[in-house]
Motif scaffolding. Structure first.
Motif, PDB file in Angstrom:
ATOM      1  N   VAL A 180     -27.480 -37.801 -78.569  1.00 59.30           N
ATOM      2  CA  VAL A 180     -27.601 -37.439 -77.153  1.00 59.30           C
ATOM      3  C   VAL A 180     -29.035 -37.571 -76.647  1.00 59.30           C
ATOM      4  O   VAL A 180     -29.272 -37.993 -75.526  1.00 59.30           O
ATOM      5  CB  VAL A 180     -27.086 -36.002 -76.932  1.00 59.30           C
ATOM      6  N   ASP A 181     -30.019 -37.238 -77.482  1.00 56.45           N
ATOM      7  CA  ASP A 181     -31.394 -37.287 -76.986  1.00 56.45           C
ATOM      8  C   ASP A 181     -32.034 -38.681 -77.142  1.00 56.45           C
ATOM      9  O   ASP A 181     -33.184 -38.881 -76.796  1.00 56.45           O
ATOM     10  CB  ASP A 181     -32.256 -36.226 -77.686  1.00 56.45           C
ATOM     11  N   ASP A 182     -31.274 -39.621 -77.637  1.00 56.98           N
ATOM     12  CA  ASP A 182     -31.816 -40.960 -77.877  1.00 56.98           C
ATOM     13  C   ASP A 182     -31.623 -41.833 -76.646  1.00 56.98           C
ATOM     14  O   ASP A 182     -30.756 -42.674 -76.570  1.00 56.98           O
ATOM     15  CB  ASP A 182     -31.102 -41.571 -79.095  1.00 56.98           C
ATOM     16  N   LYS A 183     -32.465 -41.643 -75.630  1.00 60.27           N
ATOM     17  CA  LYS A 183     -32.264 -42.366 -74.379  1.00 60.27           C
ATOM     18  C   LYS A 183     -32.618 -43.841 -74.487  1.00 60.27           C
ATOM     19  O   LYS A 183     -32.237 -44.647 -73.655  1.00 60.27           O
ATOM     20  CB  LYS A 183     -33.109 -41.739 -73.264  1.00 60.27           C
ATOM     21  N   ARG A 184     -33.413 -44.217 -75.495  1.00 61.73           N
ATOM     22  CA  ARG A 184     -33.795 -45.625 -75.617  1.00 61.73           C
ATOM     23  C   ARG A 184     -32.842 -46.361 -76.553  1.00 61.73           C
ATOM     24  O   ARG A 184     -33.022 -47.539 -76.823  1.00 61.73           O
ATOM     25  CB  ARG A 184     -35.232 -45.747 -76.096  1.00 61.73           C
ATOM     26  N   LEU A 185     -31.836 -45.646 -76.997  1.00 63.60           N
ATOM     27  CA  LEU A 185     -30.828 -46.230 -77.880  1.00 63.60           C
ATOM     28  C   LEU A 185     -31.461 -46.904 -79.083  1.00 63.60           C
ATOM     29  O   LEU A 185     -31.361 -48.110 -79.270  1.00 63.60           O
ATOM     30  CB  LEU A 185     -29.955 -47.243 -77.130  1.00 63.60           C
ATOM     31  N   VAL A 186     -32.171 -46.102 -79.856  1.00 65.90           N
ATOM     32  CA  VAL A 186     -32.818 -46.684 -81.032  1.00 65.90           C
ATOM     33  C   VAL A 186     -31.869 -46.709 -82.217  1.00 65.90           C
ATOM     34  O   VAL A 186     -31.748 -47.716 -82.910  1.00 65.90           O
ATOM     35  CB  VAL A 186     -34.098 -45.903 -81.384  1.00 65.90           C
ATOM     36  N   THR A 187     -31.207 -45.592 -82.446  1.00 68.42           N
ATOM     37  CA  THR A 187     -30.281 -45.577 -83.578  1.00 68.42           C
ATOM     38  C   THR A 187     -28.845 -45.409 -83.099  1.00 68.42           C
ATOM     39  O   THR A 187     -28.520 -44.447 -82.421  1.00 68.42           O
ATOM     40  CB  THR A 187     -30.600 -44.416 -84.541  1.00 68.42           C
ATOM     41  N   VAL A 188     -28.033 -46.387 -83.432  1.00 66.68           N
ATOM     42  CA  VAL A 188     -26.610 -46.323 -83.132  1.00 66.68           C
ATOM     43  C   VAL A 188     -25.883 -46.698 -84.415  1.00 66.68           C
ATOM     44  O   VAL A 188     -26.268 -47.661 -85.074  1.00 66.68           O
ATOM     45  CB  VAL A 188     -26.232 -47.304 -82.011  1.00 66.68           C
ATOM     46  N   PRO A 189     -24.868 -45.935 -84.803  1.00 64.64           N
ATOM     47  CA  PRO A 189     -24.160 -46.261 -86.055  1.00 64.64           C
ATOM     48  C   PRO A 189     -23.465 -47.624 -85.945  1.00 64.64           C
ATOM     49  O   PRO A 189     -23.122 -48.050 -84.838  1.00 64.64           O
ATOM     50  CB  PRO A 189     -23.143 -45.131 -86.189  1.00 64.64           C
ATOM     51  N   PRO A 190     -23.276 -48.309 -87.085  1.00 67.67           N
ATOM     52  CA  PRO A 190     -22.653 -49.652 -87.084  1.00 67.67           C
ATOM     53  C   PRO A 190     -21.324 -49.658 -86.353  1.00 67.67           C
ATOM     54  O   PRO A 190     -21.032 -50.594 -85.610  1.00 67.67           O
ATOM     55  CB  PRO A 190     -22.449 -49.961 -88.571  1.00 67.67           C
ATOM     56  N   LEU A 191     -20.554 -48.570 -86.535  1.00 66.01           N
ATOM     57  CA  LEU A 191     -19.262 -48.524 -85.854  1.00 66.01           C
ATOM     58  C   LEU A 191     -19.459 -48.629 -84.341  1.00 66.01           C
ATOM     59  O   LEU A 191     -18.760 -49.361 -83.645  1.00 66.01           O
ATOM     60  CB  LEU A 191     -18.534 -47.216 -86.201  1.00 66.01           C
ATOM     61  N   LEU A 231     -22.771 -48.288 -76.354  1.00 64.28           N
ATOM     62  CA  LEU A 231     -23.825 -47.917 -77.305  1.00 64.28           C
ATOM     63  C   LEU A 231     -24.332 -46.525 -76.983  1.00 64.28           C
ATOM     64  O   LEU A 231     -24.529 -45.691 -77.873  1.00 64.28           O
ATOM     65  CB  LEU A 231     -24.970 -48.924 -77.239  1.00 64.28           C
ATOM     66  N   ALA A 232     -24.537 -46.267 -75.698  1.00 61.06           N
ATOM     67  CA  ALA A 232     -25.031 -44.947 -75.287  1.00 61.06           C
ATOM     68  C   ALA A 232     -24.068 -43.846 -75.708  1.00 61.06           C
ATOM     69  O   ALA A 232     -24.485 -42.777 -76.165  1.00 61.06           O
ATOM     70  CB  ALA A 232     -25.234 -44.939 -73.773  1.00 61.06           C
ATOM     71  N   GLU A 279     -23.378 -38.333 -67.222  1.00 60.52           N
ATOM     72  CA  GLU A 279     -22.555 -37.558 -68.153  1.00 60.52           C
ATOM     73  C   GLU A 279     -23.263 -37.357 -69.477  1.00 60.52           C
ATOM     74  O   GLU A 279     -23.196 -36.298 -70.096  1.00 60.52           O
ATOM     75  CB  GLU A 279     -21.232 -38.279 -68.415  1.00 60.52           C
ATOM     76  N   ARG A 280     -23.941 -38.428 -69.905  1.00 53.53           N
ATOM     77  CA  ARG A 280     -24.515 -38.427 -71.242  1.00 53.53           C
ATOM     78  C   ARG A 280     -25.845 -37.695 -71.278  1.00 53.53           C
ATOM     79  O   ARG A 280     -26.103 -36.894 -72.171  1.00 53.53           O
ATOM     80  CB  ARG A 280     -24.705 -39.886 -71.671  1.00 53.53           C
ATOM     81  N   TRP A 281     -26.721 -38.018 -70.314  1.00 51.20           N
ATOM     82  CA  TRP A 281     -28.085 -37.509 -70.376  1.00 51.20           C
ATOM     83  C   TRP A 281     -28.416 -36.574 -69.222  1.00 51.20           C
ATOM     84  O   TRP A 281     -29.529 -36.111 -69.090  1.00 51.20           O
ATOM     85  CB  TRP A 281     -29.082 -38.680 -70.384  1.00 51.20           C
ATOM     86  N   GLY A 282     -27.488 -36.361 -68.342  1.00 49.07           N
ATOM     87  CA  GLY A 282     -27.719 -35.426 -67.264  1.00 49.07           C
ATOM     88  C   GLY A 282     -28.504 -35.981 -66.091  1.00 49.07           C
ATOM     89  O   GLY A 282     -28.638 -35.337 -65.070  1.00 49.07           O
ATOM     90  N   SER A 283     -29.037 -37.185 -66.228  1.00 50.33           N
ATOM     91  CA  SER A 283     -29.744 -37.773 -65.092  1.00 50.33           C
ATOM     92  C   SER A 283     -29.248 -39.195 -64.872  1.00 50.33           C
ATOM     93  O   SER A 283     -29.059 -39.941 -65.814  1.00 50.33           O
ATOM     94  CB  SER A 283     -31.253 -37.794 -65.350  1.00 50.33           C
ATOM     95  N   GLU A 284     -29.060 -39.551 -63.611  1.00 49.21           N
ATOM     96  CA  GLU A 284     -28.555 -40.889 -63.319  1.00 49.21           C
ATOM     97  C   GLU A 284     -29.623 -41.935 -63.560  1.00 49.21           C
ATOM     98  O   GLU A 284     -30.805 -41.696 -63.314  1.00 49.21           O
ATOM     99  CB  GLU A 284     -28.105 -40.954 -61.852  1.00 49.21           C
ATOM    100  N   SER A 285     -29.166 -43.100 -64.023  1.00 49.14           N
ATOM    101  CA  SER A 285     -30.126 -44.184 -64.216  1.00 49.14           C
ATOM    102  C   SER A 285     -29.478 -45.506 -63.832  1.00 49.14           C
ATOM    103  O   SER A 285     -28.282 -45.707 -64.050  1.00 49.14           O
ATOM    104  CB  SER A 285     -30.580 -44.221 -65.679  1.00 49.14           C
ATOM    105  N   GLN A 286     -30.272 -46.415 -63.235  1.00 46.82           N
ATOM    106  CA  GLN A 286     -29.735 -47.710 -62.799  1.00 46.82           C
ATOM    107  C   GLN A 286     -29.711 -48.720 -63.939  1.00 46.82           C
ATOM    108  O   GLN A 286     -29.204 -49.810 -63.784  1.00 46.82           O
ATOM    109  CB  GLN A 286     -30.613 -48.288 -61.674  1.00 46.82           C
ATOM    110  N   GLN A 287     -30.350 -48.352 -65.065  1.00 50.64           N
ATOM    111  CA  GLN A 287     -30.384 -49.314 -66.156  1.00 50.64           C
ATOM    112  C   GLN A 287     -30.407 -48.598 -67.494  1.00 50.64           C
ATOM    113  O   GLN A 287     -30.712 -47.411 -67.571  1.00 50.64           O
ATOM    114  CB  GLN A 287     -31.605 -50.207 -66.032  1.00 50.64           C
ATOM    115  N   ILE A 288     -30.091 -49.316 -68.551  1.00 48.60           N
ATOM    116  CA  ILE A 288     -30.069 -48.717 -69.876  1.00 48.60           C
ATOM    117  C   ILE A 288     -30.891 -49.595 -70.815  1.00 48.60           C
ATOM    118  O   ILE A 288     -30.665 -50.806 -70.887  1.00 48.60           O
ATOM    119  CB  ILE A 288     -28.629 -48.620 -70.403  1.00 48.60           C
ATOM    120  N   ASN A 289     -31.826 -48.967 -71.520  1.00 46.53           N
ATOM    121  CA  ASN A 289     -32.592 -49.732 -72.506  1.00 46.53           C
ATOM    122  C   ASN A 289     -31.846 -49.752 -73.826  1.00 46.53           C
ATOM    123  O   ASN A 289     -31.205 -48.774 -74.206  1.00 46.53           O
ATOM    124  CB  ASN A 289     -33.950 -49.090 -72.713  1.00 46.53           C
TER     125      ASN A 289
END
Ligand SMILES: Nc1ncnc2c1ncn2[C@@H]1O[C@H](COP(=O)(O)OP(=O)(O)OP(=O)(O)O)[C@@H](O)[C@H]1O
Ligand SMILES: [Mg+2]
Lengths: 412, 506
Positions: free
Chosen positions: A99-110, A93-94, A166-176
């Protein structure tokens, strides 16, 4: 073999499943009654949702565990597989989001379709890996899946760090995950996961009791060498079994991620594999392979969840501490009860010889300690928990001694 | 002579089936007493009761005039009764000596295991039994005959007065049987009472003083050996006369279906280096080829190689209908029309958790599909004919296979392969543990199928069986083909000579 419901005319439940059904009703009514808040009666719809959601989550994984166990194997990696699939889904999903959508609000259906497909595919990959380790490298299933139990979770965490960096430039242990689709899934989670569970149970039942593949699964679990010599491609049957085991876990991973709106590979679904195996075993699957039913497994999952729920209703404070203990006791009890008839028929006793004598104070000690700790939560016993512990422990000691005594008399 | 053991009205029911009812007879001290009966007649059940394996039963058993109620095998051992089961019970990983003293280990004064003493004593016991085996070899690597002697040594070390042998020779070769005969004679000299179960009439008449016949769980009669004939005994066992067929009348040999050329199967971890060496054989439709040989001569390996069940490390050629084939999985052999009935049914044949119908239908399941799903009704119809042809005696298609007697289990496995209608049938010691009546029926069945064009390769530990069935007999010794006889030329003597590598049998 007990192909539940297919023997003779009409749909009959074998004894074990009937007993489980009875136990389920008993626990349910008992909890509703004993719970001082009477949650089951007062707040039925909420309790129902909790039970259904938890049961289907456990049940989906348990169905996979059951198929692997019936085929004579074991899959210890289910919990890590759940985390792995949830992470895979979130990461995909990410990748597809802005790219700036770190909370993954909008993701295309595909993107959503690919993410779900990718999560399921991850199950297939892990199942295939297991089969290769077991059939080609000849690792025992216990070792192969122990390796992935440890390895997959760590792999998922590494993947999480890598993709977020790779995606957001900062490491994260979890993804919302906050896409509307998964929010919708969360909102209707109860019915969707319950429906999925029931459909999956039906399909599994159909496979196990009404297809050639199913018969081959039982044959493989019952006698692997004979199965091979009967012209069964045992490696392929195993392939199916382990893929099925991983796929169900992957499916549960998607639901779990939707439910918590976050994929956190470090802790997600830790220990789930053991509960799933426990549900299958309580439901009558034999860890020696070749024996087990879908109905039993479904009831086993429901029973286990109800009891865990009952404990949280009755003890209230920090009930999760007691969960493992309860599951342990139930597994031991359920298997003892199913073998009780055989034990009695073979003229065997519960407390034979000196090891029987040693077991009695051991069990009494545990019972006493348990009563003491349990009493601390009950107002009436405040300050007298030690006394209660001694009384319960002593009572159990007397009771078991009496059982041993009668056993000794009936034998000679 | 006084009775050492008396059965009085002994009966046993298993959920629904009466395995034994009202059995009453005596065993005399020091005699060798044979028990005869068809598969499922209740012989093993009676022996399990006597040896304390089954503890709940009706009726009464007295030992030396005193009624007993054993709570387990230990009690029976204390009373001097030991049993060698139909299926051997050894811990394969443990050395021979440890197996003999299992549960009664000798200890040093410090309470540690006294391996030296156990090995010494085991060595004496085994030498007495003409068993040239190092007490330190793991039981699992021993040949079946030696394993059996290990069980006998165990019984001897218990100083038993009564020794029960449940089909001891079903897996032995002729030489091993001869050795067992001598051991039995030796035991009788020591005054041991022997209860002997066998489906082989020649053995029964060679060894027994008296013979008791059981039929359908009931006691029929006990007779002195000298006062009866095998024919009479079989008659009482089955309750009717068994026709003696000649199977050779005008069986016509068809086209060549299978050719094996210079087959060599390596065996790297063994000093000999090979399991099979340069074996060649031809098989025609409508022909039965028998393979004789001692245990370990490579009979099973030969069949397994043809069937694609061994590691595909062999060299040579296998021609099926003139085309070279190299099966690497039994499934491929099945698809090519080859079927194989394995030798060790418990380990390689039986599915203990599946019922009778499922055990029989396993290889031909596709025929029981309706719309892609298994149909219980079709499956029952499907297995009805093989079950009838092999005369399986059971409580119905959904009975548990583990509840069947040994011989009936074997028939189910044969039935499984008849179901797929093979063109080539490989039978590895197919009548092991099958009673005389069923054997005769099975011979007729094989003969009939053969006349319909089936090609059969059969191995057997009984030479008489090969002599009855086979058109040609090939002899294997230590992995090599040492002789080929046509039926007319073959005699037990000439086959034994070839099987032992030219020397006369011991
Ligand atoms: N554990 C069991 N459960 C149910 N039925 C059993 C069990 N053991 C034996 N039987 C039944 O009891 C009967 C007698 O069996 P038993 O094994 O004593 O036969 P047997 O005379 O030894 O035959 P065989 O020559 O084939 O070994 C059979 O019909 C068998 O199906
Ligand atoms: Mg028997």
């Amino acid at each position: 073999m007990n192909l539940s419901g297919t023997s003779g005319s009409g749909w009959r439940l074998p004894r074990h499943e009937l007993a489980l059904l009875g136990a389920i009703v008993l626990v349910f009514v008992g909890t509703g009654w004993l719970d001082t808040n009477h949650t089951y009666f007062v707040n039925w719809s909420e309790s129902r949702d909790i039970i259904l959601r938890n049961t289907s989550l456990l049940g989906i994984i348990a169905l996979g565990a059951a198929v692997v166990i019936i085929a004579g194997g074991i899959d210890l990696s289910a919990g890590s597989m759940v985390a792995f699939s949830a992470t895979t889904c979130a990461l995909l999903l990410a990748v597809f989001s802005e790219v700036d959508d770190k909370r993954l609000v909008t993701v295309p259906p595909l993107g959503i379709a690919v993410a779900i497909g990718g999560a399921m595919l991850s199950g297939l990959l892990v199942g295939t890996l297991h089969t290769w380790l077991i059939t080609s490298i000849r690792l025992p299933p216990f070792v192969a899946t122990l390796a992935t139990l440890v390895g997959l979770r760590s792999f998922a965490r590494a993947m999480c760090l890598f993709v977020t960096k790779e995606r957001w430039g900062s490491e994260s242990q979890q993804i919302n995950v906050n896409t509307p689709f998964f929010a919708w899934l969360k909102e209707h989670n109860v019915w969707i996961s319950t429906g999925t569970f029931l459909v999956l149970a039906f399909v599994t039942w159909l496979i196990l009791s009404r297809t050639v593949l199913g018969r081959h699964l039982y044959a493989l679990g019952g006698n692997e060498q004979a199965a091979r010599l009967s012209g069964i491609r045992t490696e392929n049957v195993k392939w199916f079994a382990y893929c099925f085991g991983s796929l169900t876990a992957a499916l549960a991973g998607i639901f779990l991620m939707a439910d918590s709106s976050v994929a956190q590979p470090g802790n997600l679904a830790r220990g789930y594999e053991l509960n799933a195996i426990a549900a299958a075993v309580v439901g009558g699957c034999s860890l020696q392979g070749g024996i087990g039913t879908v109905t039993g497994t479904v009831f086993g999952a429901l029973f286990l969840r109800l009891v865990i729920d009952a404990v949280s209703k009755l003890i209230k404070a920090s009930a999760d501490v007691y969960e493992g203990m309860i599951v342990g006791i139930i597994v031991a009890l359920a298997v003892t009860l199913t073998q009780f008839g055989q034990l009695a028929k073979a003229g065997r006793t519960l407390f034979p010889g000196s090891r029987g004598l040693a077991a009695i104070p051991t069990i009494a000690t545990f019972a006493g300690l348990l009563a003491m700790m349990g009493a601390a939560n009950v107002e009436a016993f405040r300050g007298r928990t030690g006394l209660l512990g001694v009384v319960v422990g002593g009572g159990v000691l007397l009771l078991l001694s009496a059982i041993r005594w009668t056993e000794g008399r009936s034998v000679s | 002579m006084t009775p050492i053991i008396a059965f009085r009205g002994v009966g046993k029911r298993f959920a629904g089936v009466t395995a034994l009812s009202d059995v009453t007879f005596d065993l005399m001290t020091g005699e060798c007493h044979a028990i005869c009966g068809e598969n499922g007649a209740g012989k093993s059940t009676l022996m399990k009761i006597l040896s304390g394996v089954i503890t709940k039963y009706d009726g009464e058993i007295s030992v030396r005039g005193r009624p007993v109620a054993f709570r387990g095998t230990r009690d029976a051992e204390v009373a001097g009764i030991a049993i060698i089961h139909q299926e051997l019970n050894l811990v394969e990983q443990l050395p021979a000596a440890a197996n003999i003293f299992l549960g009664r280990e000798k200890r040093t004064p410090f309470g540690l295991l006294d391996d030296a003493a156990m090995e010494r004593e085991a060595a004496t016991l085994l030498t007495d039994l003409e068993c040239p085996v190092d007490p330190r070899t793991p039981a699992g690597v021993l040949r079946v005959g030696d394993q059996q002697l290990l069980e006998i040594a165990k019984a001897l070390s218990l100083k038993s007065d009564v020794l029960i042998m449940d089909e001891p020779t079903s897996a032995l070769t002729e030489t091993e049987v001869a050795r067992l005969d001598r051991v039995i004679a030796q035991l009788r000299q020591r005054g041991v009472t022997i209860l002997y179960i066998s489906h082989k009439m020649d053995e029964v008449f060679r060894l027994a003083d008296r013979i008791t016949v059981l039929r359908d769980g009931r006691y029929v009669k006990t007779v002195d050996r000298v006062a009866t004939t095998p024919r009479e005994i079989t008659g009482w066992m089955v309750g009717r006369e068994i026709a003696n067929h000649d199977f050779h009348g005008a069986r016509s040999r068809g086209e060549k279906v299978l050719g094996v050329r210079d087959l060599t199967l390596p065996w790297p971890e063994h000093p000999r280096g090979y399991r099979l060496k340069n074996v060649s054989l031809d098989l025609h439709a409508g022909e039965i080829v028998g393979i004789a040989g001692l245990m370990g001569a490579g009979r099973t390996e030969l069949l397994e190689t043809i069937f694609g069940a061994t590691e595909p490390t062999w060299t040579g050629t296998i021609l099926l209908d003139g085309r070279p084939v190299r099966f690497i999985h039994p499934k491929e052999a099945c698809d090519a029309g080859i079927a194989m009935v394995t030798e060790d049914r418990k380990r390689l044949g039986l599915f203990p958790d599946l019922d009778v119908a499922a055990n029989v239908s396993l290889c031909g399941l596709r025929a029981a599909l309706r719309g892609g799903l298994l149909s219980r009704g079709r499956e029952e119809a499907l297995v009805a004919s093989p079950i009838r042809e092999t005369a399986v005696k059971s409580a119905g298609p959904h009975a548990a296979i583990t509840g069947l007697s040994g011989g009936n289990q074997q028939k189910c496995i044969i039935g499984r392969w008849l179901l797929v209608k093979p063109r080539i049938l490989l039978l590895d010691d197919p009548t092991r543990g099958i009673d005389v009546g069923a054997k005769a029926e099975l011979y007729q069945l094989i003969d009939r199928l053969c006349r319909e064009g089936l090609a059969v390769v059969v191995t057997s530990s009984e030479l008489s069986e090969l002599l009855t069935l086979a058109d040609r007999i090939l002899v294997l010794a230590e992995g090599r083909l040492t002789a080929e006889f046509s039926r007319a030329e073959a005699t037990e003597q000439s086959i034994m000579e070839a099987a032992t590598g030219g020397q006369a049998p011991r």
